[in-house]
Design a protein around this motif. Sequence first.
Motif, mmCIF file in Angstrom:
data_model
loop_
_atom_site.group_PDB
_atom_site.id
_atom_site.type_symbol
_atom_site.label_atom_id
_atom_site.label_comp_id
_atom_site.label_asym_id
_atom_site.label_seq_id
_atom_site.Cartn_x
_atom_site.Cartn_y
_atom_site.Cartn_z
ATOM 1 N N LEU A 1 0.836 -1.332 0.127
ATOM 2 C CA LEU A 1 -0.014 -0.089 -0.055
ATOM 3 C C LEU A 1 0.860 1.195 -0.121
ATOM 4 C CD1 LEU A 1 -3.008 1.167 0.225
ATOM 5 C CD2 LEU A 1 -2.744 0.968 2.808
ATOM 6 N N VAL A 2 1.872 1.273 0.933
ATOM 7 C CA VAL A 2 2.791 2.466 0.958
ATOM 8 C C VAL A 2 3.355 2.559 -0.436
ATOM 9 C CG1 VAL A 2 4.876 3.246 1.802
ATOM 10 C CG2 VAL A 2 3.080 2.506 3.369
ATOM 11 N N PHE A 3 3.928 1.584 -1.008
ATOM 12 C CA PHE A 3 4.851 1.529 -2.397
ATOM 13 C C PHE A 3 3.811 2.036 -3.469
ATOM 14 C CE2 PHE A 3 6.287 -0.421 -6.508
ATOM 15 C CZ PHE A 3 7.527 -0.151 -6.290
ATOM 16 N N TYR A 4 2.894 1.231 -3.485
ATOM 17 C CA TYR A 4 1.965 1.546 -4.834
ATOM 18 C C TYR A 4 1.426 3.127 -4.490
ATOM 19 C CZ TYR A 4 -1.360 1.001 -8.694
ATOM 20 O OH TYR A 4 -2.107 0.979 -9.925
ATOM 21 N N GLY A 5 0.916 3.221 -3.379
ATOM 22 C CA GLY A 5 0.235 4.532 -3.147
ATOM 23 C C GLY A 5 1.127 5.702 -3.211
ATOM 24 N N PHE A 6 2.456 5.629 -2.992
ATOM 25 C CA PHE A 6 3.429 6.729 -3.312
ATOM 26 C C PHE A 6 3.725 6.736 -4.608
ATOM 27 C CE2 PHE A 6 7.828 8.305 -3.595
ATOM 28 C CZ PHE A 6 7.534 9.416 -2.605
ATOM 29 N N LEU A 7 3.803 5.396 -5.601
ATOM 30 C CA LEU A 7 3.927 5.667 -6.940
ATOM 31 C C LEU A 7 2.785 6.348 -7.724
ATOM 32 C CD1 LEU A 7 6.325 4.310 -8.608
ATOM 33 C CD2 LEU A 7 4.688 2.530 -8.903
ATOM 34 N N GLY B 1 11.011 14.356 -3.504
ATOM 35 C CA GLY B 1 12.487 14.489 -3.626
ATOM 36 C C GLY B 1 13.138 12.935 -3.632
ATOM 37 N N ASN B 2 14.502 12.979 -4.030
ATOM 38 C CA ASN B 2 15.039 11.482 -3.914
ATOM 39 C C ASN B 2 15.050 10.832 -2.377
ATOM 40 O OD1 ASN B 2 15.736 11.949 -6.636
ATOM 41 N ND2 ASN B 2 17.779 12.981 -6.143
ATOM 42 N N ILE C 1 12.868 6.171 0.863
ATOM 43 C CA ILE C 1 12.208 5.805 2.133
ATOM 44 C C ILE C 1 10.997 4.914 1.490
ATOM 45 C CG2 ILE C 1 10.856 6.523 3.953
ATOM 46 C CD1 ILE C 1 12.561 9.036 4.400
ATOM 47 N N PHE C 2 10.168 5.696 0.683
ATOM 48 C CA PHE C 2 8.707 5.151 0.523
ATOM 49 C C PHE C 2 8.666 4.297 -0.666
ATOM 50 C CE2 PHE C 2 7.448 9.112 2.546
ATOM 51 C CZ PHE C 2 6.654 8.583 3.492
ATOM 52 N N LEU C 3 9.642 4.112 -1.575
ATOM 53 C CA LEU C 3 9.897 3.045 -2.565
ATOM 54 C C LEU C 3 10.907 2.100 -2.293
ATOM 55 C CD1 LEU C 3 9.458 5.081 -5.655
ATOM 56 C CD2 LEU C 3 7.890 3.965 -4.545
#
Length: 344
Positions: free
Chosen positions: A181-187, A202-203, A208-210
Amino acid sequence: RITIIVEEGREKFFGDPPTKLQNPKFFKPFEMFIRMYGLPSHDEMDPTIFVALTYTFIFGAMFGDVGQGLCLFIGGGLLHKIKKWNLAGIISVAGIFSTFFGFMFGSFFGFEGTIIKPMWLSPMHAMMKLPFVGQLNTVFIVAVAFGMALILLAMVFQIINAKKRGDKENLFFSPNGVAGLVFYGFLVLTIVLYMTGHKTPGNILMVIFLGIPILLFLFKEPLGNIVEKRHKKMEVGKGMFLVQGFFELFETMLSYFSNTLSYVRIGAFAVSHAAIMQVVLMLSGAENGSPNWIGIVIGNAIVMLLEGLVVGIQVLRLEYYEMFSRFYKGSGREFKPFNQINTK
């Protein structure tokens, strides 16, 4: 005297409790789709209402026509009332959403924008310009955005189901759990910001989130052993574990991409429906101002039967493969009351 006791199917009576679906009358017909896939177990949520809302909404978007939608609504409703067919009830509800999107698209028995004006857009002509991509049909963009939202919602359902089962491994580290959820949501957030011309994260936030969720995907099994307090040794060596984890990670990334693009079919069918009806009207002479009404009626009937069937199957495919595969197992068994029969 000899008494023989045969115990048959002990797990049937002393295993997990059976399932009895209980939904409002309006949603009852959609239980048919749940039974086709598998009933929810005692530690799973019942997805009937979710299926009812998403199935009919997507069907309407792919088959948007006021006239044809009303035909589906009335015809399905009569069949459901007379024959009590669940499928007829589903068709009737789907017809409501087809009528709604018919008003949104300005389509009435294939006549686009002439009898009624579109309240939103015309699927064949509405275009939008996006950075890097260029000109693209608006319906395709909206369909993909809608699909992203559904994938995120399915992940939330997976988190709920994993919590009910007490499955901490899939709750926290699964590609469909908190990490996913964190990965796809941030993407999704990054893509939306980029496409709308806003500043992207930013990088450091990217790492952090990916990066962290990717590590959690990779080490899902050993981390699961730790949180579940399982004293389980690694079956393969560290090198083989990393190689296997890399390919599984590649498959996960590919599934995110392919599952998201699968929702393009919603826009594709909306456009193709308008195009097919345009061909029907052209062959019937409607564009020349002297339409053959018999040809128009027959053409509409054929489109409703054939394209309606194809759209119905495609929406069900989206439900089963793109949504259910993320959060639903369907491993429950149906509750059947014991009827005592008195024999003389």
